[in-house]
Design a protein around this motif. Structure first.
Motif, PDB file in Angstrom:
ATOM      1  N   UNK A  14       0.828  -1.207   0.000  1.00 46.76           N
ATOM      2  CA  UNK A  14       0.000   0.000   0.000  1.00 46.76           C
ATOM      3  C   UNK A  14       0.860   1.254   0.000  1.00 46.76           C
ATOM      4  N   UNK A  15       1.885   1.239   0.883  1.00 54.39           N
ATOM      5  CA  UNK A  15       2.664   2.455   1.094  1.00 54.39           C
ATOM      6  C   UNK A  15       3.724   2.649   0.019  1.00 54.39           C
ATOM      7  N   UNK A  16       4.404   1.581  -0.381  1.00 52.76           N
ATOM      8  CA  UNK A  16       5.502   1.723  -1.347  1.00 52.76           C
ATOM      9  C   UNK A  16       5.351   0.672  -2.444  1.00 52.76           C
ATOM     10  N   UNK A  17       4.301   0.790  -3.266  1.00 52.86           N
ATOM     11  CA  UNK A  17       4.059  -0.283  -4.251  1.00 52.86           C
ATOM     12  C   UNK A  17       5.186  -0.422  -5.267  1.00 52.86           C
ATOM     13  N   UNK A  18       5.835   0.695  -5.623  1.00 54.21           N
ATOM     14  CA  UNK A  18       6.830   0.600  -6.690  1.00 54.21           C
ATOM     15  C   UNK A  18       8.188   0.111  -6.196  1.00 54.21           C
ATOM     16  N   UNK A  19       8.370   0.026  -4.867  1.00 53.84           N
ATOM     17  CA  UNK A  19       9.662  -0.438  -4.360  1.00 53.84           C
ATOM     18  C   UNK A  19       9.745  -1.958  -4.320  1.00 53.84           C
ATOM     19  N   UNK A  20       8.587  -2.622  -4.254  1.00 53.29           N
ATOM     20  CA  UNK A  20       8.577  -4.071  -4.062  1.00 53.29           C
ATOM     21  C   UNK A  20       8.654  -4.773  -5.407  1.00 53.29           C
ATOM     22  N   UNK A  32       9.513 -10.084   1.197  1.00 56.69           N
ATOM     23  CA  UNK A  32       9.407  -9.141   0.090  1.00 56.69           C
ATOM     24  C   UNK A  32      10.803  -8.842  -0.421  1.00 56.69           C
ATOM     25  N   UNK A  33      10.942  -8.898  -1.744  1.00 58.53           N
ATOM     26  CA  UNK A  33      12.202  -8.465  -2.344  1.00 58.53           C
ATOM     27  C   UNK A  33      11.997  -7.044  -2.863  1.00 58.53           C
ATOM     28  N   UNK A  34      12.877  -6.159  -2.466  1.00 55.90           N
ATOM     29  CA  UNK A  34      12.698  -4.758  -2.820  1.00 55.90           C
ATOM     30  C   UNK A  34      13.906  -4.293  -3.625  1.00 55.90           C
ATOM     31  N   UNK A  35      13.737  -3.149  -4.282  1.00 58.05           N
ATOM     32  CA  UNK A  35      14.827  -2.589  -5.069  1.00 58.05           C
ATOM     33  C   UNK A  35      15.968  -2.151  -4.158  1.00 58.05           C
ATOM     34  N   UNK A  37      18.023   0.299  -4.318  1.00 58.61           N
ATOM     35  CA  UNK A  37      18.123   1.733  -4.028  1.00 58.61           C
ATOM     36  C   UNK A  37      17.039   2.188  -3.058  1.00 58.61           C
ATOM     37  N   UNK A  38      15.999   1.353  -2.844  1.00 61.18           N
ATOM     38  CA  UNK A  38      14.891   1.772  -1.985  1.00 61.18           C
ATOM     39  C   UNK A  38      14.981   1.160  -0.590  1.00 61.18           C
ATOM     40  N   UNK A  39      16.073   0.467  -0.280  1.00 59.60           N
ATOM     41  CA  UNK A  39      16.081  -0.376   0.909  1.00 59.60           C
ATOM     42  C   UNK A  39      15.871   0.429   2.199  1.00 59.60           C
ATOM     43  N   UNK A  40      16.547   1.582   2.311  1.00 54.57           N
ATOM     44  CA  UNK A  40      16.427   2.340   3.559  1.00 54.57           C
ATOM     45  C   UNK A  40      15.016   2.887   3.721  1.00 54.57           C
ATOM     46  N   UNK A  41      14.448   3.323   2.594  1.00 56.34           N
ATOM     47  CA  UNK A  41      13.075   3.824   2.596  1.00 56.34           C
ATOM     48  C   UNK A  41      12.103   2.740   3.103  1.00 56.34           C
ATOM     49  N   UNK A  42      12.288   1.522   2.584  1.00 57.62           N
ATOM     50  CA  UNK A  42      11.417   0.410   2.978  1.00 57.62           C
ATOM     51  C   UNK A  42      11.612   0.094   4.464  1.00 57.62           C
ATOM     52  N   UNK A  43      12.871   0.003   4.885  1.00 57.55           N
ATOM     53  CA  UNK A  43      13.139  -0.350   6.282  1.00 57.55           C
ATOM     54  C   UNK A  43      12.616   0.729   7.226  1.00 57.55           C
ATOM     55  N   UNK A  44      12.763   1.986   6.800  1.00 58.73           N
ATOM     56  CA  UNK A  44      12.265   3.085   7.637  1.00 58.73           C
ATOM     57  C   UNK A  44      10.751   3.010   7.799  1.00 58.73           C
ATOM     58  N   UNK A  45      10.072   2.697   6.701  1.00 52.65           N
ATOM     59  CA  UNK A  45       8.610   2.554   6.784  1.00 52.65           C
ATOM     60  C   UNK A  45       8.252   1.433   7.749  1.00 52.65           C
ATOM     61  N   UNK A  46       8.950   0.299   7.611  1.00 52.15           N
ATOM     62  CA  UNK A  46       8.639  -0.848   8.467  1.00 52.15           C
ATOM     63  C   UNK A  46       8.880  -0.514   9.934  1.00 52.15           C
ATOM     64  N   UNK A  47       9.891   0.306  10.195  1.00 50.29           N
ATOM     65  CA  UNK A  47      10.178   0.639  11.581  1.00 50.29           C
ATOM     66  C   UNK A  47       9.179   1.647  12.137  1.00 50.29           C
ATOM     67  N   UNK A  48       8.825   2.654  11.332  1.00 51.52           N
ATOM     68  CA  UNK A  48       8.093   3.792  11.881  1.00 51.52           C
ATOM     69  C   UNK A  48       6.583   3.712  11.711  1.00 51.52           C
ATOM     70  N   UNK A  49       6.097   2.893  10.795  1.00 52.17           N
ATOM     71  CA  UNK A  49       4.659   2.848  10.571  1.00 52.17           C
ATOM     72  C   UNK A  49       3.954   2.276  11.806  1.00 52.17           C
ATOM     73  N   UNK A  50       2.918   2.980  12.299  1.00 47.95           N
ATOM     74  CA  UNK A  50       2.259   2.487  13.518  1.00 47.95           C
ATOM     75  C   UNK A  50       1.594   1.125  13.353  1.00 47.95           C
TER      76      UNK A  50
END
Lengths: 162, 415
Positions: A14-20, A32-35, A37-50
């Motif tokens: 939902x949040x980062x459809x184009x990264x996955x 999930x396998x992600x791009x 270049x997007x790894x930190x963005x994905x990890x940050x979302x996973x950490x911070x999303x309530x």
């Protein structure tokens, strides 16, 4: 992309459809396998999303798929204490430019584990504060967990008396 | 104590006012501790930057026991990795056996028989007691208290004797198999085990009497090596260290495996996350493990004899009598021994609660009889990483109890 019935993957898509790039939940492990270049963005979302709240980077390792392109895969295992769920995030890293952004800024537990991956696989973590070898010694030549490193290979002894 | 005035005849008279105004030159000192130091049990090197006796910087250098665990596992069959897992945490070898075998079983999607699960639980809890006894006993020894160490080692002998009658080895037990255990317990084990449990309880009581409220011990443990719950989570620290901060995280409760959901036990937690809380958590965990051992014995007796290995020809060797008399079984035996089981292609992560925290195995199979990747998530390695933060600003002497209760095991940390 399919969320495989996992609420974590659904929220991530939902949040980062184009990264996955790929998802699966075989054997009950949401993955999930992600791009790269997007790894930190994905990890940050996973950490911070309530809804996700992954407070822990439980494990970080790499796999060498020799012969495939891109050759390496960096694997992150996350765990949420608050929600009691897990997820596996993977990113492919090419052989000619084996590097990926460091996760130390998100979780300090990444520090030693990234040093270990650098030591044994030779994958460089950009913006790591202290990327030294950790299990082997500085004079060691090569990265022994790469599949093309022969198991029998011997290295010269180093030390004050050699 | 009054100083003898004749001892310091060369001494300058008391400083005048302008002397005391003068700034003394001081410099930080770098101290090498280890790799061979009695308090590093195993080999680890501390590079300590000291301001007087205060630690201002600490670099921990691990890896002296690195022997290529993952590389070795990637060159043998799935079965041949089990003895290597014994040598990860050699205080509680069976827990690593269980973790690895259950991860392989996850890839194979096989469920082990009930009796095997209870046996594994029994052996695993005995190992956990041995591990905690070593941790608490060695910590006392390094704080110059010999007696409790001897009580602890006596109790550990009892658990090792039990493991010996269960699987024939005391330390590197190699007891668990993919899809089962090596064999059922001998018939005398429950009786001996009940006696041992009573004796261990008595020894733990002696241990408690002699050290828990000992003034020196308490002073050196209380308020040293403090870590907060949030820091534990950020550093992925698990096990007794995390529980000592008040977070009741235990894989046996959050994601029950084996038969832990049928067993009645409590997860002890601490309050402030210092060494004393860690000590109390470990002692209480031993009492809880003794409770689990008793429940396992009772349940195993109630279950009666039954299979301890899964009846799956992929992983189970055929019965010897049939191998000697029938062609198909002979062929199967030959293939099982020379090739080993083939594990379907895929990846899986499986975690158990070891004595030091979450012990996980991330396995990748390419469908062949040789593992493609065996990653051990070592709690010892991960728990050591936050030590510099725990010790910054404290005295050099605080390093000893802190390192003791983090309980780094070189074999598991360095792999």
């Amino acid at each position: 992309m399919d969320d495989c019935g996992s609420p974590v993957l659904r929220r991530l898509l939902e949040a980062l459809p184009d990264a996955v790039e790929e998802t699966h939940a075989r054997l009950g492990d949401a993955t999930a396998r992600v791009g790269r270049s997007r790894i930190v963005e994905v990890l940050q979302l996973l950490r911070d999303d309530p809804e996700l709240e992954f407070e822990m980077l439980t494990d970080l390792t790499a796999v060498d798929y020799l012969g495939e392109e891109p050759r390496f895969e960096v694997v992150y295992h996350l765990y949420s204490v608050a929600k009691n769920h897990r997820v596996r995030i993977k990113a492919r890293v090419a052989e000619d430019a084996p590097e990926i952004e460091s996760a130390v800024a998100l979780w300090p537990s990444a520090n030693w584990m990234e040093r270990e991956v650098w030591d044994l696989y030779g994958i460089h973590f950009r913006n790591h504060p202290d990327l030294r070898r950790i299990l082997l010694y500085e004079q060691f030549d090569g990265h022994p967990l790469r599949k093309d490193y022969p198991k029998e290979k011997r290295q010269p002894l180093v030390g004050p008396r050699n | 104590m009054a100083t003898d005035p004749h001892l310091f005849t060369d001494r300058q008279p008391e400083t005048s006012e302008d002397d005391s105004e003068r700034d003394l030159h001081t410099a930080h000192q770098v101290l090498n501790m280890g790799p061979s130091h009695p308090a590093t049990h195993g080999t680890v090197k501390f590079l300590i930057e000291l301001d007087g006796e205060t630690i201002v910087g600490l670099d921990i250098q691990v890896g002296y026991l690195h022997r290529g665990f993952e590389k070795e596992c990637e060159s043998g069959t799935w079965y041949q990795a089990i003895p290597y897992t014994d040598r990860l945490n050699y205080n509680s070898a069976i827990l690593a056996n269980i973790g690895y075998c259950m991860a392989v079983e996850k890839l194979l999607q096989i469920e082990t028989p009930v009796r095997c699960q209870w046996l594994r639980t029994l052996a695993g809890e005995l190992s956990r007691i041995a591990d905690h006894l070593t941790r608490c006993g060695a910590a006392c020894l390094e704080l110059a208290a010999m007696t409790p160490f001897l009580y602890g080692i006596e109790a550990r002998e009892l658990t090792w004797d039990l493991l010996e009658s269960l699987c024939g080895a005391r330390v590197t037990s190699n007891y668990v198999r993919i899809g089962g255990v090596k064999h059922d317990m001998p018939p005398d084990v429950p009786g001996v085990a009940r006696e041992s449990v009573a004796k261990i309880r008595g020894l733990l009581r002696d241990f408690d009497d002699v050290i828990t409220s000992n003034r020196i011990f308490v002073d050196r443990l209380k308020g040293t090596g403090v870590i907060s719950r949030e820091d534990c989570l950020r550093y992925a620290v698990t096990g007794p260290i995390l529980r000592s901060t008040g977070e009741p995280l235990d894989v046996r409760k959050t994601e029950p495996y084996l038969v832990y959901d049928e067993i009645d036990f409590d997860v002890p937690i601490g309050e402030v996350g210092d060494n004393y809380d860690r000590y109390l958590v470990c002692v209480e965990e031993m009492h809880q493990s003794l409770r689990i051992v008793e429940q396992c014995l009772a349940h195993l007796e109630k279950l009666g004899p039954g299979p301890v290995n899964v009846l799956d020809p992929r992983v189970r060797w055929p019965a010897k009598g049939r191998v000697f008399n029938r062609m198909e079984e002979l062929i199967q035996q030959f293939k099982s021994v020379t090739e080993g089981p083939r594990v379907p292609a895929g990846e899986g992560y499986f975690a158990i609660e070891s004595a030091n925290g979450e012990l996980g195995f991330y396995l990748v199979s390419d469908g062949s009889a040789v593992p493609y990747k065996v990653r051990c998530r070592p709690p010892s390695f991960i728990n050591v990483a936050p030590i510099p933060g725990m010790l910054k600003g404290s005295l050099l002497a605080d390093l000893i109890p802190t390192f003791d209760f983090v309980n780094m095991i070189g074999g598991e940390c360095d792999r």
